[in-house]
Design an enzyme around this catalytic site. Structure first.
Site: not given
Ligand code: ATP
Ligand code: MG
Length: 567
Positions: A36, A263, A273
């Protein structure tokens, strides 16, 4: 540290291999990386990229899409979009032509919503957000059905059309799936599919005033692209029934399989984030590229290589259970990579003047130094030697403890690539009593590489010629937090209390060997006996050298001293 090898075939790759063998989706494999654009990528995303792009690369004909999951215009912008592409490329992955946006599908998603409404599996709810929350029930109590749940299909269609047309204010209505308000899975209790939001979108402008939710848009975006395996993190496990419901309900042409993995969490840092944004906005760090952050920009500026990060991600593999990976493991991988590729140089971080009394004034010798003992192909260079040199302050003790094989009154050490010197005196500051200069003599018979050089002493010190050295600023980084798990309370802001007040130490007047003059931003070195350092790409300029410490070498003396002190 003992580093066990990575698992051979993780559970996701096993499933993918089975599906290929069974001819599911015609044997096709397509994954996607769906960030995102509401922040910069961090090393957790690197894990996801290594998995998604990795599986596609390993499978003949495999494809991996880069898809912006851009359905929430309030937090998304072009700055993030651009940085994400730069980071994906930097890490070494290539989406080729396969760049997509969930916002490209807004029209198709709308059509899917209409399909659900026509099947009477979605309805327009005029309840307030608060009412919807209250009627949702709890883990032990079922939810309450909305009074609008049984509106006629025609009325739903009419209201949804008018939602899109902008007839209603924000929040007046939502579109909800009609599933089961008594489901034990709260995600199935008539989740919201569309909200009214008069927020311009960075790509679609003000064309839309209704936006789909993640739960609606994600499975359908996967399906529209033909994704076969939709890999996401564990918190979406409870959303999987909804993922499947959506694809079935909309009669989507491709039913991808959602698989969840743990994760990545790293010790001594935070990864979400939202928290990273807070750290930036509140000024706890200098920006998204602050070398103390686990963002890819920060790690890059700190001197991490993409190879080290990919090796780390391959090594930790994927599992089904959440855990915390030691920061020390990430550091192990960058040391291993830089040990092979970084040229050695000499740099004195906290200089102490050493005058070699019997060395001729004005004489300069160019001594030969090896660039990388791990790689003879990297050749040699010349380092100038002269009567006054700087050594590291911590390499001299007026009263040496036991086993201190460095410089002390009467003691001998070798200056690396040069001569053996002996301390014959010292000069103290009259006011403070601090040693400001060490007086030595050298033994001209002991030059490194010469035939008489066989005489051995226990300590070898790095040094730079005072006459030829150049000044540099060095930034030493420590963990950003003092606690291994600062972000434990997932939603709270309590992590701020554990910020490490000493996470950055700036040494403004270090002395480095002249071969570093004009070193290119981003170039990486080993400062002998200190660690790996990288020319800062933001603050360095032709006339001002700034280095970031990527990672320290393991400090063997600190260990010895600790043991001596019995703790
Ligand atoms: P955050 O919780 O850090 O804001 P998010 O999951 O909202 O992260 P996205 O931009 O939606 O961030 O993530 C893009 C992809 O990366 C998704 O498939 C998500 O599952 C994966 N991802 C995000 N954070 C992690 C992590 N700490 N470990 C593994 N994969 C991750
Ligand atoms: Mg997300």
């Amino acid at each position: 540290m003992t580093i066990p090898g990575p698992p051979s075939l993780d559970f996701i790759r096993t499933i993918v291999a089975q599906d290929v063998k069974a001819g599911k989706h015609g044997g096709r494999v397509m994954t996607r990386f769906p960030p995102e654009p509401n922040g910069y990528l961090h090393i957790g995303h690197a894990k996801s990229m290594c998995l998604n792009f990795g599986i596609a690369q390993e499978t003949p004909g495999g494809l991996c899409n880069l898809r912006y999951d851009d359905t929430n215009p309030t937090k998304e912008n072009v700055e993030y979009v651009e940085s994400i592409q730069a980071d994906v490329r930097w890490l070494g992955f290539d989406w080729g032509q396969r760049l997509f946006h969930a916002s490209d599908y807004f029209e198709q998603l709308y059509e899917y919503a209409v399909v659900l409404i026509k099947k009477w599996r979605a309805y327009v709810d005029g309840s307030t957000a608060e009412e919807i929350r209250q009627n949702r029930g709890t883990l032990v109590a079922p939810g309450t059905e909305s009074p609008h749940r049984n509106r006629s299909m025609e009325e739903n269609l009419d209201l949804f059309t008018r939602m899109r047309a902008g007839e209603f204010p924000d929040g007046a209505y939502v579109l909800r799936a009609k599933i089961d308000m008594a489901s034990p899975n709260l995600n199935m209790r008539d989740p919201t599919l569309y909200r009214i939001r008069r927020v311009p979108h960075y790509r679609t402008g003000d064309r839309w005033c209704i936006y789909p939710t993640y739960d609606f848009a994600h499975p359908l975006s996967d399906s529209l692209e033909g994704v076969t395996h939709s890999l996401c993190t564990l918190e979406f496990e409870d959303h999987r029934p909804l993922y499947d419901w959506m694809l079935d309900g909309c009669e989507a042409r491709c039913h991808s399989r959602q698989i969840e993995f743990a994760r990545l969490n790293l010790s001594y840092t935070v990864m979400s984030k939202r928290k990273l944004l807070e750290l930036v906005e509140e000024g706890h760090v200098t920006g998204w590229d602050d070398p103390r952050l686990p963002t890819l920009m920060g790690l890059r500026r700190r001197g991490y290589t993409p190879e080290a990060i990919r090796n780390f991600c391959d090594h930790i593999g994927v599992a089904k259970r959440d855990g915390v990976v030691e920061m020390a493991l990430l550091e192990h991988f960058i040391r291993e990579d830089l040990n092979r590729r970084a040229p050695r140089v000499m740099a004195v971080l906290r200089p102490l003047r050493v005058v070699i009394e019997n060395y001729p004034e004005g004489q300069v010798e160019d001594l030969e130094a090896v660039n990388n003992p791990e790689d003879p192909g990297m050749g040699t260079r010349k380092v100038p030697f002269s009567r006054v040199v700087y050594i590291e302050r911590e390499d001299f003790r007026e009263i040496p403890p036991k086993k201190f094989f460095r410089l002390a009154p009467g003691q001998e050490v070798r200056l690396r690539y040069a001569y053996i010197i002996q301390c014959v005196g010292l000069v103290k500051d009259e006011q403070t009593g601090e040693v400001v200069e060490v007086r030595c003599t050298y033994d001209p018979e002991t030059r490194s590489g010469s035939s008489q050089a066989s005489r051995k002493v226990k300590g070898t010190l790095h040094w730079v010629s005072a006459a030829k050295a150049i000044e540099a600023e060095v930034r030493l980084y420590d963990y950003l937090f003092i606690k291994p798990n600062p972000g434990e309370d997932k939603e709270g802001g309590g992590y701020r209390a554990f910020l490490n007040p000493r996470s950055l130490e700036i040494l403004p007047s270090c002395q480095v060997e002249p071969s570093l003059a004009g070193a290119a931003p981003g170039s990486r070195y080993q400062f002998e006996r200190q660690g790996y350092f990288c020319v800062d790409s933001v603050d360095s300029s032709g006339s001002r050298l700034v280095f970031n410490r990527t990672v320290a070498l393991r400090d063997t003396w600190a260990k010895v001293e600790k043991t001596q002190q019995g703790g």
